[in-house]
Design a protein around this motif. Structure first.
Motif, PDB file in Angstrom:
ATOM      1  N   ALA A 190      34.070 -34.581 -17.661  1.00 28.47           N
ATOM      2  CA  ALA A 190      33.893 -34.799 -19.099  1.00 28.47           C
ATOM      3  C   ALA A 190      32.596 -34.164 -19.592  1.00 28.47           C
ATOM      4  CB  ALA A 190      33.904 -36.295 -19.402  1.00 28.47           C
ATOM      5  N   VAL A 191      31.517 -34.327 -18.833  1.00 31.24           N
ATOM      6  CA  VAL A 191      30.224 -33.749 -19.225  1.00 31.24           C
ATOM      7  C   VAL A 191      30.310 -32.230 -19.267  1.00 31.24           C
ATOM      8  CG1 VAL A 191      27.822 -33.405 -18.482  1.00 31.24           C
ATOM      9  CG2 VAL A 191      28.810 -35.700 -18.488  1.00 31.24           C
ATOM     10  N   ALA A 192      30.985 -31.634 -18.297  1.00 32.14           N
ATOM     11  CA  ALA A 192      31.113 -30.173 -18.272  1.00 32.14           C
ATOM     12  C   ALA A 192      31.876 -29.670 -19.499  1.00 32.14           C
ATOM     13  CB  ALA A 192      31.810 -29.727 -16.989  1.00 32.14           C
ATOM     14  N   VAL A 193      32.984 -30.307 -19.811  1.00 35.49           N
ATOM     15  CA  VAL A 193      33.776 -29.916 -20.989  1.00 35.49           C
ATOM     16  C   VAL A 193      32.944 -30.100 -22.266  1.00 35.49           C
ATOM     17  CG1 VAL A 193      35.775 -30.576 -22.390  1.00 35.49           C
ATOM     18  CG2 VAL A 193      36.010 -30.366 -19.920  1.00 35.49           C
ATOM     19  N   TYR A 194      32.228 -31.206 -22.331  1.00 32.68           N
ATOM     20  CA  TYR A 194      31.396 -31.536 -23.495  1.00 32.68           C
ATOM     21  C   TYR A 194      30.287 -30.512 -23.703  1.00 32.68           C
ATOM     22  CZ  TYR A 194      28.256 -34.605 -26.266  1.00 32.68           C
ATOM     23  OH  TYR A 194      27.432 -35.161 -27.221  1.00 32.68           O
ATOM     24  N   LEU A 195      29.571 -30.162 -22.628  1.00 36.30           N
ATOM     25  CA  LEU A 195      28.483 -29.190 -22.751  1.00 36.30           C
ATOM     26  C   LEU A 195      29.015 -27.795 -23.065  1.00 36.30           C
ATOM     27  CD1 LEU A 195      26.036 -30.323 -19.925  1.00 36.30           C
ATOM     28  CD2 LEU A 195      25.767 -30.621 -22.393  1.00 36.30           C
ATOM     29  N   ASN A 196      30.132 -27.427 -22.472  1.00 33.02           N
ATOM     30  CA  ASN A 196      30.719 -26.122 -22.795  1.00 33.02           C
ATOM     31  C   ASN A 196      31.136 -26.046 -24.263  1.00 33.02           C
ATOM     32  OD1 ASN A 196      30.452 -24.637 -20.406  1.00 33.02           O
ATOM     33  ND2 ASN A 196      32.274 -25.573 -19.493  1.00 33.02           N
ATOM     34  N   ALA A 197      31.615 -27.160 -24.801  1.00 32.49           N
ATOM     35  CA  ALA A 197      31.971 -27.184 -26.223  1.00 32.49           C
ATOM     36  C   ALA A 197      30.725 -27.080 -27.097  1.00 32.49           C
ATOM     37  CB  ALA A 197      32.753 -28.457 -26.547  1.00 32.49           C
ATOM     38  N   GLN A 198      29.623 -27.669 -26.663  1.00 33.53           N
ATOM     39  CA  GLN A 198      28.362 -27.503 -27.398  1.00 33.53           C
ATOM     40  C   GLN A 198      27.919 -26.035 -27.380  1.00 33.53           C
ATOM     41  OE1 GLN A 198      25.139 -30.300 -26.678  1.00 33.53           O
ATOM     42  NE2 GLN A 198      26.578 -31.857 -25.983  1.00 33.53           N
ATOM     43  N   ILE A 199      28.079 -25.377 -26.230  1.00 31.86           N
ATOM     44  CA  ILE A 199      27.742 -23.950 -26.141  1.00 31.86           C
ATOM     45  C   ILE A 199      28.626 -23.140 -27.088  1.00 31.86           C
ATOM     46  CG2 ILE A 199      27.769 -21.930 -24.613  1.00 31.86           C
ATOM     47  CD1 ILE A 199      27.024 -23.913 -22.306  1.00 31.86           C
ATOM     48  N   ASP A 200      29.919 -23.443 -27.107  1.00 31.29           N
ATOM     49  CA  ASP A 200      30.835 -22.747 -28.012  1.00 31.29           C
ATOM     50  C   ASP A 200      30.444 -22.962 -29.470  1.00 31.29           C
ATOM     51  OD1 ASP A 200      32.342 -21.733 -25.934  1.00 31.29           O
ATOM     52  OD2 ASP A 200      33.843 -23.342 -26.013  1.00 31.29           O
ATOM     53  N   ALA A 201      29.881 -24.150 -29.763  1.00 34.40           N
ATOM     54  CA  ALA A 201      29.511 -24.480 -31.141  1.00 34.40           C
ATOM     55  C   ALA A 201      28.176 -23.864 -31.550  1.00 34.40           C
ATOM     56  CB  ALA A 201      29.451 -25.992 -31.320  1.00 34.40           C
ATOM     57  N   GLY A 202      27.383 -23.371 -30.561  1.00 33.13           N
ATOM     58  CA  GLY A 202      26.136 -22.706 -30.918  1.00 33.13           C
ATOM     59  C   GLY A 202      24.916 -23.081 -30.096  1.00 33.13           C
ATOM     60  N   ALA A 203      25.030 -24.025 -29.148  1.00 30.77           N
ATOM     61  CA  ALA A 203      23.873 -24.376 -28.313  1.00 30.77           C
ATOM     62  C   ALA A 203      23.488 -23.183 -27.445  1.00 30.77           C
ATOM     63  CB  ALA A 203      24.176 -25.583 -27.442  1.00 30.77           C
TER      64      ALA A 203
END
Length: 364
Positions: free
Chosen positions: A188-201
């Protein structure tokens, strides 16, 4: 979609590239020590009201950058958004820490756990994109999550804990259940952080806030193994630029070498570690982040300056003898206290920049 980055000092230091000064940001830099934050939180009505509102989250993320010459912004959110999205019912009462309405304490509760639907975390990703646009390239934006083990601590205890009795009881009595929970958390954390990267992190940080409460042996099995699992699944590049990964284990100095070998780019250190010794131990494998004691900020300005300089001198000039660069990101050894005088933070930030520039000039 986003403006070009004007100050990439933080990203360069994370990747052990030369920088004109040591970059600085502070854990919990957008928080209760700032009167403007307290005002915005009052308008929002609650912590979650603040964190789940895109405009409020954007505003408070940028507040410290209006006061201080910081080299990075960090998303305003909480480490417990993932288990909340799993249905555990996160809430915050004023003067108290986070609480879950439905702790995970038996086999049936563990069996129900699953990687959450990312739509339940859309408010986080919307905030990331909004903040990134509002920064307009001023500094990079850091996304983050709690580590699988730290999330498990809160999920089992139901709140913060002094002795971690419930989570450690499960760990020792039913390691199978604990490993199952940690597997779900890590994915879950991996998916969550990758989505943050996709959003602009532009960098992501894993807060292993409670890794240090584990015994040697248990840390490697129940915390570090699952942090590694997250790191192995994270995007390493976006739009042609590396996305640095940071791991911070409070109380993790004993395992510095193992954390440095986990696949992270940066190891965050609490204030109990000597930076120079840590630099020698990691041998150029990773950059280091830290590690001023947050309580130094209650001292007079001249003492704060002296302690900041001592910390920078402990790490030393960034150039290595072989011509490579040792990366250092200045930070506190834990989050900034809500009682910190806001004016003293400017002393810290300005001293980091001034002294680190002088270090580089003196090393030429």
């Amino acid at each position: 979609m986003f403006a070009p980055l004007q100050n990439d000092t933080f990203l360069r230091a994370c990747l052990r590239e030369p920088t004109p000064h040591t970059p600085v940001w502070l854990m919990r830099q957008a928080g209760r020590y700032l009167p403007e934050y307290r005002e915005t939180r009052a308008q929002a009505g609650s912590f979650m009201g603040l964190a789940t509102n895109t405009q409020y989250a954007t505003d408070v993320t940028l507040q410290p950058l209006e006061r201080y010459d910081l080299d990075a912004a960090i998303l305003f959110s909480d480490i417990l958004t993932v288990p909340d999205a799993m249905g555990l019912g996160l809430s915050f009462a004023i003067g108290e820490g986070p609480k879950f309405a439905s702790p995970v304490r038996d086999e049936a509760a563990v069996a129900r756990l699953a990687v959450p639907d990312l739509d339940k975390l859309r408010y986080v990703f919307d905030a990331v994109t909004s903040i990134r646009k509002a920064l307009n390239g001023r500094v990079p934006l850091i996304g983050f999550s709690g580590s699988p083990w730290t999330l498990a601590c809160y999920m089992v205890e139901g709140q913060g804990s002094d002795d971690y009795r419930l989570v450690k009881s499960m760990m020792y009595a039913r390691p199978d259940l604990m490993h199952r929970m940690l597997e779900v958390n890590a994915d879950a954390v991996a998916v969550y952080l990758n989505a943050q990267i996709d959003a602009g992190a532009q960098a992501v940080m894993i807060f292993d806030s409670w890794g240090g409460v584990l015994a040697d042996g248990a840390f490697q099995q129940f915390s570090l193994a699952y942090t590694r699992r997250v790191l192995a699944k994270l995007q390493r590049e976006k739009g042609g630029r590396r996305i640095p990964h940071i791991v911070f284990t409070k109380g993790g100095g004993l395992w510095l070498d193992e954390i440095a070998a986990s696949g992270t780019d940066v190891v965050g250190l609490d204030w109990t570690m000597n930076l120079g010794e840590a630099r020698r131990r990691v041998g150029g494998r990773v950059a280091l982040q830290g590690n001023l004691d947050p309580n130094v900020l209650f001292a007079p300005p001249e003492q704060v300056r002296a302690e900041v300089i001592r910390t920078l001198d402990s790490f030393g000039a960034p150039a290595n003898a072989d011509g490579t660069t040792a990366g250092h990101v200045f930070n506190l050894g834990h989050g900034i206290s809500q009682f910190t005088p806001p004016e003293i933070v400017k002393v810290l930030v300005d001293t980091v920049h001034e002294h680190s520039r002088a270090q580089r000039a003196g090393a030429r």
